[in-house]
Design an enzyme around this catalytic site. Sequence first.
Site, PDB file in Angstrom:
ATOM      1  N   ASP A 182      -4.786   2.700  -5.793  1.00 35.78           N
ATOM      2  CA  ASP A 182      -5.136   1.977  -4.563  1.00 35.78           C
ATOM      3  C   ASP A 182      -3.815   1.625  -3.893  1.00 35.78           C
ATOM      4  O   ASP A 182      -3.079   0.754  -4.360  1.00 35.78           O
ATOM      5  CB  ASP A 182      -5.955   0.734  -4.923  1.00 35.78           C
ATOM      6  CG  ASP A 182      -6.383  -0.073  -3.696  1.00 35.78           C
ATOM      7  OD1 ASP A 182      -5.708   0.027  -2.656  1.00 35.78           O
ATOM      8  OD2 ASP A 182      -7.380  -0.815  -3.802  1.00 35.78           O
ATOM      9  N   LYS A 207      -6.345  -2.783   6.276  1.00 34.12           N
ATOM     10  CA  LYS A 207      -5.123  -3.557   6.119  1.00 34.12           C
ATOM     11  C   LYS A 207      -3.975  -2.916   6.909  1.00 34.12           C
ATOM     12  O   LYS A 207      -4.045  -2.867   8.112  1.00 34.12           O
ATOM     13  CB  LYS A 207      -4.811  -3.702   4.620  1.00 34.12           C
ATOM     14  CG  LYS A 207      -6.046  -4.069   3.758  1.00 34.12           C
ATOM     15  CD  LYS A 207      -6.613  -5.445   4.051  1.00 34.12           C
ATOM     16  CE  LYS A 207      -7.973  -5.702   3.384  1.00 34.12           C
ATOM     17  NZ  LYS A 207      -8.067  -5.417   1.963  1.00 34.12           N
TER      18      LYS A 207
HETATM   19  C1  LIG Z   1      -9.103  -5.321   0.963  1.00 35.33           C
HETATM   20  C2  LIG Z   1      -8.855  -4.479  -0.209  1.00 35.33           C
HETATM   21  C3  LIG Z   1      -9.844  -3.600  -0.691  1.00 35.33           C
HETATM   22  C4  LIG Z   1     -11.234  -3.540  -0.106  1.00 35.33           C
HETATM   23  O1  LIG Z   1     -11.252  -2.987   1.168  1.00 35.33           O
HETATM   24  P1  LIG Z   1     -12.323  -3.361   2.300  1.00 35.33           P
HETATM   25  O2  LIG Z   1     -11.859  -2.591   3.471  1.00 35.33           O
HETATM   26  O3  LIG Z   1     -12.269  -4.858   2.493  1.00 35.33           O
HETATM   27  O4  LIG Z   1     -13.662  -2.944   1.789  1.00 35.33           O
HETATM   28  C5  LIG Z   1      -9.515  -2.789  -1.763  1.00 35.33           C
HETATM   29  N1  LIG Z   1      -8.300  -2.833  -2.348  1.00 35.33           N
HETATM   30  C6  LIG Z   1      -7.334  -3.682  -1.924  1.00 35.33           C
HETATM   31  C7  LIG Z   1      -6.000  -3.682  -2.604  1.00 35.33           C
HETATM   32  C8  LIG Z   1      -7.576  -4.530  -0.850  1.00 35.33           C
HETATM   33  O5  LIG Z   1      -6.616  -5.381  -0.443  1.00 35.33           O
END
Ligand SMILES: *Cc1c(COP(=O)(O)O)cnc(C)c1O
Length: 388
Positions: A182, A207
């Site tokens: 991720d 993000k």
């Molecule tokens: C926010 C986030 C997610 C989830 O993503 P969404 O767009 O809110 O569904 C997954 N992994 C990390 C590291 C995040 O900061």
Amino acid sequence: MSTNKLHFETLAIHHGQEPDLLMGAVVPPLYLTSTFAHSDPGVTKGYDYSRSGNPTRTALESNLAALEGQNALSPAFGLAFSSGLAAIDTLLRLFQPGEHVLVSNDVYGGTYRLFERVFKPLGLKFSYVDISRPEVVAENLYPETRLVWLETPTNPLLKIVDIQELSAAVKAKNPKILVAVDNTFASPYLQQPLALGADFVVHSTTKYIGGHSDVIGGAIVTTLPEAYERLKFLQNATGPVPAPFDCWLTLRGIKTLAVRMETHSANARRIAGYLNEHAAVAEVLYPGLVSHPGYKIAKKQMRDFGGMISIILKGGAEAARQLVKNTRLFTLAESLGGVESLIEVPALMTHASVAGSALEVPAGLVRLSVGIENVNDLLQDLQDALKA
Ligand SMILES: *Cc1c(COP(=O)(O)O)cnc(C)c1O
């Protein structure tokens, strides 16, 4: 034009975004349509229904594949989703009941909730360990292990994992075990896991990639053609697709990803240094500090250290609550990676879903998403709030 030799900043602006053939629009048009005309039954220009595919989504998917796959050894394929969690959900559907996923013991709370409360009841097995220690990883790979899941830097403890070393260790034990990173906290500008041996990169494009706190989205990029075909099938079969407008907004954000990440990183470095000297602060978790245990690895695998900082205050949970209530420029809100600075208390907000588990975060931890405002204004804001 072959774009694979271009630099990151250029790819971000141009790849998948050639001027439109019909009218010459420089920005790829927003195809706000659910369906496409057939000239004869079954004869189309390549699109028939927007769940299966939409040209604005194709532009985003091809752009993301170019950015994450820029230095990968084999071509990368991208898929866009309606949220980061929709992307993670789709990836986990590659696996069967009884199979095992080894997970880093510091992950986004929503990821943990999805694994424990959706996939575990369906029969997938999960274990959570300190993945930054190779010997711990080796001990926890079983014959039924199919996937290793990690974040680096992790959310919210900013731990660093050596992606190259981890991928090599996992493949040495069993080349069939896949590695997913991720990459939300770093963005492909700062870190490219596919070039370091990972099989999948996942993003919450909500993000840094979107970057303006105005759209929810997610993505998977992989160098495995068969996995890509299966994921593409799942994307259409289960339907977690982003709206064309959301794709368009995300593409608009990507164009400035490189300059934003430079400023996020420069601002965060200054702020981490300031907080590190502050009498009210017990600990600063930022991989760009030489004292951070992951500093050397971060320096090796990242272009810069990013815009996320976590701190532990000497006054504990009550001091954390006071700090986040007293900042003016740092808005008290969940999420991260936008141009504006945000501040939050993970134990009460983003990570409330891991309370009571092995992943529980310290109650006094404060997480800052450092924006791209003038850094002196941000420093002043923190100074005033820490005084109060
Ligand atoms: C926010 C986030 C997610 C989830 O993503 P969404 O767009 O809110 O569904 C997954 N992994 C990390 C590291 C995040 O900061």
